[in-house]
Design a protein around this motif. Structure first.
Motif, PDB file in Angstrom:
ATOM      1  N   SER A 409       0.763  -1.225   0.181  1.00 29.43           N
ATOM      2  CA  SER A 409      -0.133  -0.461  -0.462  1.00 29.43           C
ATOM      3  C   SER A 409       0.819   1.029  -0.028  1.00 29.43           C
ATOM      4  CB  SER A 409      -1.314   0.215   1.133  1.00 29.43           C
ATOM      5  OG  SER A 409      -1.150   1.430   1.519  1.00 29.43           O
ATOM      6  N   ASP A 411       0.545   5.049   0.315  1.00 26.98           N
ATOM      7  CA  ASP A 411       0.253   6.583   0.514  1.00 26.98           C
ATOM      8  C   ASP A 411       0.448   7.817  -0.225  1.00 26.98           C
ATOM      9  OD1 ASP A 411      -2.062   4.546   1.045  1.00 26.98           O
ATOM     10  OD2 ASP A 411      -1.456   5.024   3.344  1.00 26.98           O
ATOM     11  N   ASN A 524      -2.523   5.285  -3.880  1.00 24.62           N
ATOM     12  CA  ASN A 524      -3.733   5.651  -2.718  1.00 24.62           C
ATOM     13  C   ASN A 524      -2.647   7.279  -3.198  1.00 24.62           C
ATOM     14  OD1 ASN A 524      -5.371   3.606  -2.657  1.00 24.62           O
ATOM     15  ND2 ASN A 524      -3.721   3.208  -0.649  1.00 24.62           N
ATOM     16  N   LYS A 528      -6.174   8.862   1.118  1.00 21.33           N
ATOM     17  CA  LYS A 528      -6.257   7.603   1.377  1.00 21.33           C
ATOM     18  C   LYS A 528      -7.101   6.619  -0.314  1.00 21.33           C
ATOM     19  CE  LYS A 528      -3.401   7.126   4.448  1.00 21.33           C
ATOM     20  NZ  LYS A 528      -3.163   8.777   4.757  1.00 21.33           N
ATOM     21  N   SER A 765      -6.410   2.862   5.531  1.00 21.28           N
ATOM     22  CA  SER A 765      -6.101   2.065   3.991  1.00 21.28           C
ATOM     23  C   SER A 765      -7.459   2.053   3.781  1.00 21.28           C
ATOM     24  CB  SER A 765      -5.530   1.306   4.012  1.00 21.28           C
ATOM     25  OG  SER A 765      -6.013  -0.074   3.897  1.00 21.28           O
ATOM     26  N   ASN A 767      -8.022  -0.736   1.073  1.00 22.32           N
ATOM     27  CA  ASN A 767      -7.293  -1.642   0.779  1.00 22.32           C
ATOM     28  C   ASN A 767      -8.219  -2.326   0.887  1.00 22.32           C
ATOM     29  OD1 ASN A 767      -5.237  -0.456  -0.766  1.00 22.32           O
ATOM     30  ND2 ASN A 767      -3.984  -1.720   0.157  1.00 22.32           N
ATOM     31  N   LYS A 815      -4.771  -0.110   9.549  1.00 22.89           N
ATOM     32  CA  LYS A 815      -3.434  -0.095   8.888  1.00 22.89           C
ATOM     33  C   LYS A 815      -3.440  -1.351   7.885  1.00 22.89           C
ATOM     34  CE  LYS A 815      -0.259  -1.944  12.365  1.00 22.89           C
ATOM     35  NZ  LYS A 815       0.373  -1.823  12.989  1.00 22.89           N
TER      36      LYS A 815
END
Length: 829
Positions: A409, A411, A524, A528, A765, A767, A815
Motif C-alpha cells: 500500500s 499512500d 493511493n 487514501k 487504508s 485496500n 492499517k
C-alpha cells in the motif's frame, strides 16, 4: 422348463447392473433398451444415488394447463427455489419432445411451458406416457405436462418417494352415472409415492373420494397444522371440508416415518398427505359453497362435461371469487412444496440412519431406475460423488477461492503546494506498507475473524495458490499463526506459459515463466482513495484447464466440511472461474454462492462470449457442448446467489452480458418481463433509489442481471449501497419486505445510506474495505444463532447490510487490509 419365480427378495439381491435396475425384470429389459425415452437430470440422479440431498417431485400440468405463459415460468422458478431454499433438489417432471424427463433444466422448463395453451400440448396421465414416448421414437416429438398420476409413475421409476402438488383429483359429483373418477385415485392405489396436496377441490364429491381411496388401499392423512385433536380433510381453497380426515398427522417426522415403514414393508400403494392451505389465504367453506354451487349450475347449463367440466368450473370460480381463488391457489402450492421438501428431508435422515445401522447401501425393497448419463454429458473428470468425504460431523465451512497475495500500500504524501494526486513520470513521496492480502484472502480473513469466537464450529477455508518462494512460505506461515485453515493453500512448482496470460508483447508469447506468489500494489492519493493499482495474479492462470481444476482444486473442495457458503473471486481465468461455479452448485445442501468482481477488467469473466450459433431462428436456446476455450455451460437461472460490484464493476458486468449475447437468451426476457415494470420503470425506482443513481442507470443495470444472480449489492462508497434482488418463492411479503417491492413480480429494491460517517482524518487504508464488506455479508447471512449444522435457512442480505458496512468501516480505520477488531463484532451475528 418352468419359469423360475422372481421374488422381491431375489430381485433385491440380484446382480443386475445399476444402469438397468428397475421395478420389475420386464420393465428393466424394456427401459434398458429404450433409454432414449426416459432421462433423469444429472443433479437429480446424483442426489438419489448418493443420498446427499432429499429429492422432491413436481408436476407440470399446472404449468401447461393451469397458468398462462410467462406466469407459469415464474411459478416454476418459484416452486423449484422453495425446494432448494429448504435444502432439497427439485425434480420437475414432464414430457419434452417425446422424452419422459425426471428433472428439467431452466431452459427445458421454458421450452415446455411456453407451449401452454397449444392444442398440441398434451395432458399426460398414466395412459398417455407410452403414447407420447412411443410417438417420440417414431419421430413425432410431443410435449406434455404430467398430471398427478403421470408424475407419480415417472417419479417412482426414478426412485423418488415424495411428490408435492396443488390439489388432488377425485370422484366427481354424479360419478355414479358418469363414472368420472380421476386417475389420480387409482394411481395412489398402486404406486408407492407420497403425494402432498391441499386435498380435493370442493366441487368434487369429497366423501366418495375418501371412500374410493380407502378401497384402493391408499392411506390418507391430514397435517394438524397447529390444531388439536382430529381435523377435517381440507377442500383446497378452504382449510375444512366438513368431512373428517381418516387420520391426523402431527408433523413432517411422522409423515416421513410412515413413508419409510411402507417402503421397508414393500407395500405398493401410495400415500396422500393433505396439507391445509395457510390460514391467511383460506376462503371460508360457506363462501366457497355458494361460489361452487353457481359454477356447477352454469357448467350444467353450458353442457360442460367430461374433460371440459373441470376447466369450465375452475374458470367460473376464478370469475365469481374475484380472483381470490388464484391467490389462494398459488399460496397453497408454495406451502405444499415447502412441506413436501421438509418431509423428504426427514425421510432421507431415516434412510441414512437405517443404512448406517445395517451397514448396507439400501434397506428398500423397491428397485429403481438409475440410468447412466447420456454420452454427451459424460466427463473424464473425477465425479463429485466418487471422492470420499471426511467424517467431520462437528463442523461446517465457509469456502473462499481466489487470490492470496502480498499487498503493498503506497499512500501518497503531497507537499504543501502540490495536488493530492501523485504525479506521473516521476518519483513521489509516500508511506509504503506491506501486508498479507489478496481479494480471497481478505474475504476469508474477515469471515474468519467474525466467526472464530462466536461460531467455532464454522470454519473458514481459503483455497488459493502460492509459489515455491520465500513470500509463499511466509504467507502460509502467517495464515497458520493467525488461526486460519491452510490445508487449501496449494504450492505450485511448475511454470506457466506467458501465452495463457494477457501479455501484449508478441515476442514474449509462449515463453515460460517461473511461478511466484501473487503481488498487489495499490497507489493511493493523499486522501487514501485508490488512484492506481497493479496486480500480478498469474499463478492462478496456471489452473486454466479442466484437468488442472479436477486434479488440483476439486479434491480440495470435497475434502472440506459441508459448506454453508462459497465465495469465488474473479482472479481466476474465465474457464476456471466457471468450473468453480459449476462445482459450487453441485455441492450438498446448496451453499450460498457469491462472486466478487475484483476489478472492471476481471468482472467481465463472469460473462464470456456465448456461442451465438446456438440460438436458433426460432429464438430457442439449444445447449451446445461446453467450449474448450471457455469451459462454460449454458447459464441456468440464478447461477449465483450474490454479487457485490461497485458502480464501475456493475457497468462492466452489464456491458459484458449485453455484448456477449446473454440478454438474447429467451429466459432472460421472460424473467425480466415477469417483474411487470412496464414503461415507467424509472418512476417505480424513484420511491426507493436516489435520483442521481437512476440517472446513472445503476438500478436498471442491476435488474437486468437478476436472471443470472439472486441478489445484486452495489457498493457506492461514501453514499452507501443498493440492494436489488428477487424474493424467494417461500418468502413472506410482510410490511418490512413489502415496502421495498417495486413491482408485483417480487422485485425488491432498497437503498442503504452509509452506516457511519467517516472523516478523511480517520481513513487509514481503503485496500480491504470491499473485501471486508463481502466477508461480513457472507458470515452474517450464514452464521449465528439458529443456524446450526444441517439448518439451511439463511438471513436475507438486507438484514446484514448495516452490519457489513460497519465491519468495512473498521477496516477503513485500520492499517491492515482487514481490521483485527472484527473479532469484537462477531457476537452481533
Amino acid at each position: 422348463m418352468a419359469t423360475p419365480v422372481l421374488t422381491r427378495h431375489a430381485l433385491r439381491k440380484s446382480t443386475l447392473p445399476k444402469s438397468v435396475q428397475c421395478l420389475s425384470l420386464n420393465q428393466t429389459r424394456q427401459l434398458a433398451s429404450d433409454s432414449k425415452i426416459f432421462k433423469i437430470q444429472p443433479q437429480v440422479r446424483e442426489a438419489l444415488e448418493t443420498k446427499s440431498k432429499p429429492v422432491v417431485a413436481l408436476e407440470t400440468t399446472i404449468y401447461t394447463h393451469g397458468f398462462p405463459y410467462p406466469e407459469n415460468v415464474a411459478l416454476a422458478s418459484e416452486l423449484e427455489s422453495i425446494v432448494r431454499v429448504n435444502g432439497g433438489v427439485p425434480a420437475t417432471i414432464g414430457i419434452l419432445e417425446g422424452v419422459a424427463r425426471v428433472g428439467l433444466d431452466p431452459e427445458e422448463i421454458i421450452r415446455l411451458v411456453s407451449t401452454a395453451g397449444s392444442k398440441d400440448t398434451l395432458k399426460i396421465s398414466r395412459r398417455d406416457i407410452g403414447y407420447a414416448c412411443g410417438l417420440g421414437l417414431a419421430g413425432k416429438r410431443l410435449n406434455g405436462g404430467t398430471t398427478i398420476a403421470g408424475t407419480m409413475v415417472l417419479a417412482h421409476l426414478a426412485g423418488i418417494k415424495v411428490f408435492a402438488t396443488g390439489g388432488l383429483g377425485g370422484v366427481h359429483r354424479g360419478a355414479e352415472s358418469s363414472m368420472d373418477i380421476s386417475a389420480d385415485l387409482t394411481e395412489l392405489g398402486r404406486t408407492p409415492v407420497a403425494v402432498i396436496s391441499s386435498g380435493c377441490k370442493s366441487f368434487l364429491d369429497i366423501p366418495r373420494t375418501l371412500e374410493y381411496l380407502e378401497t384402493e388401499g391408499a392411506l390418507v392423512g391430514t397435517f394438524a397444522d397447529g390444531r388439536d385433536g382430529s381435523v377435517e380433510f381440507p377442500a383446497f381453497w378452504s382449510r375444512d371440508s366438513g368431512v373428517k380426515s381418516p387420520v391426523t398427522i402431527q408433523n413432517e417426522v411422522e409423515a416421513a416415518a410412515i413413508i419409510h415403514a411402507q417402503s421397508i414393508l414393500g407395500l405398493t400403494s401410495g400415500i396422500h398427505f393433505a396439507n391445509p392451505i395457510p390460514a391467511e389465504f383460506s376462503i371460508s367453506k360457506a363462501e366457497m359453497d355458494v361460489i361452487i354451487a353457481q359454477a356447477i349450475e352454469e357448467a350444467n347449463a353450458a353442457g360442460a362435461s367430461g374433460k371440459d367440466n373441470t376447466p369450465f368450473i375452475l374458470s367460473k370460480i376464478k370469475e365469481l371469487s374475484g380472483s381470490k381463488s388464484i391467490k389462494a391457489n398459488r399460496a397453497l402450492i408454495a406451502a405444499n412444496v415447502k412441506r413436501g421438501t421438509l418431509v423428504a428431508k426427514e425421510l432421507l435422515a431415516l434412510e441414512l440412519a437405517a443404512q448406517q445401522e445395517s451397514g448396507t447401501q439400501s434397506t428398500d425393497y423397491t428397485i429403481n431406475v438409475a440410468f447412466e448419463p447420456p454420452a454427451s454429458s459424460k466427463s473424464t473428470n473425477t465425479p463429485i460423488a466418487a471422492i470420499p468425504k471426511p467424517d467431520i460431523a462437528s463442523t461446517e465451512s465457509i469456502v473462499v477461492a481466489g487470490a492470496l497475495a502480498i499487498d503493498y500500500s503506497c499512500d501518497y504524501i503531497p507537499s504543501t503546494t502540490s495536488s493530492n494526486i501523485p504525479q506521473l513520470h516521476t518519483s513521489n513521496p509516500a508511506s509504503i506498507t506491506q501486508t498479507l492480502g489478496g481479494v480471497a484472502h481478505n474475504i476469508a480473513r474477515a469471515a474468519h475473524l467474525l466467526t472464530t469466537t462466536h461460531s467455532p464450529s464454522l470454519r473458514v477455508h481459503l483455497l488459493s495458490a502460492v509459489g515455491p518462494d520465500l513470500a509463499g512460505r511466509a504467507a502460509v506461515a502467517q495464515l497458520a499463526a493467525s488461526g486460519m485453515e491452510v490445508a487449501g493453500i496449494q504450492t505450485l512448482t511448475n511454470t506457466i506459459s506467458s501465452s495463457t496470460i494477457a501479455i501484449p508483447d508478441a515476442n514474449k508469447q509462449g515463453q515460460q515463466q517461473e511461478l511466484h506468489t501473487s503481488q498487489y500494489m495499490a497507489i493511493n492519493d493523499s486522501k487514501k482513495d485508490l488512484h492506481l493499482a497493479m496486480a500480478d495474479m498469474s499463478i492462478l492462470e496456471s489452473a486454466n484447464s479442466t484437468s488442472s481444476f479436477s486434479k488440483t482444486w476439486l479434491p480440495s473442495i470435497l475434502s472440506l466440511p459441508s459448506p454453508r457458503a462459497m465465495v469465488i473471486d474473479a482472479n481466476w481465468p474465465a474457464p476456471t472461474l466457471h468450473e468453480w461455479l459449476h462445482a459450487a452448485r453441485k455441492l450438498p445442501n446448496r451453499p450460498l454462492v457469491a462472486f466478487e468482481p475484483v476489478s472492471v477488467a476481471k468482472a467481465a469473466r463472469l460473462f464470456p462470449p456465448l456461442n451465438r450459433s446456438a440460438i436458433t431462428g426460432h429464438g430457442r436456446w439449444e445447449q451446445p457442448p461446453p467450449s474448450k476455450e471457455i469451459g462454460l455451460p449454458v447459464y441456468p437461472l440464478n447461477i449465483l446467489d450474490l454479487i457485490t460490484p461497485n458502480q464501475h464493476e456493475l457497468r462492466a458486468l452489464h456491458s459484458a452480458a449485453r455484448a456477449n449475447g446473454y440478454f438474447e437468451l429467451p429466459f432472460w426476457w421472460t424473467v425480466v418481463n415477469a417483474f411487470g415494470l412496464g414503461l415507467n420503470a424509472k418512476g417505480r425506482f424513484s420511491a426507493q433509489v436516489p435520483g442521481d443513481l437512476i440517472e446513472e442507470g445503476v438500478p436498471q443495470m442491476a435488474v437486468q442481471l437478476l436472471p443470472f444472480v439472486g441478489a445484486v449489492v452495489v457498493t457506492l462508497g461514501k453514499r452507501g449501497c443498493l440492494v436489488v434482488r428477487i424474493l424467494d418463492g417461500g418468502e413472506e411479503r410482510d410490511e418490512r419486505v413489502g415496502s421495498y417491492l417495486v413491482s408485483g413480480g417480487g422485485l425488491y429494491m432498497r437503498f442503504f445510506p452509509a452506516a457511519e460517517a467517516v472523516g478523511e482524518e480517520d481513513v487509514v487504508s481503503v485496500n480491504g474495505i470491499g473485501d471486508t464488506f463481502l466477508g461480513a455479508l457472507v458470515a452474517g447471512m450464514t452464521s449465528g444463532s439458529g443456524m446450526g449444522k444441517g439448518e439451511r435457512k439463511r438471513r436475507n442480505v438486507e438484514d446484514v447490510i448495516d452490519f457489513a458496512q460497519r465491519a468495512a468501516v473498521r477496516s477503513l480505520k485500520s492499517k491492515e487490509a482487514v481490521s483485527p477488531e472484527l473479532v469484537e463484532m462477531g457476537r452481533e451475528m
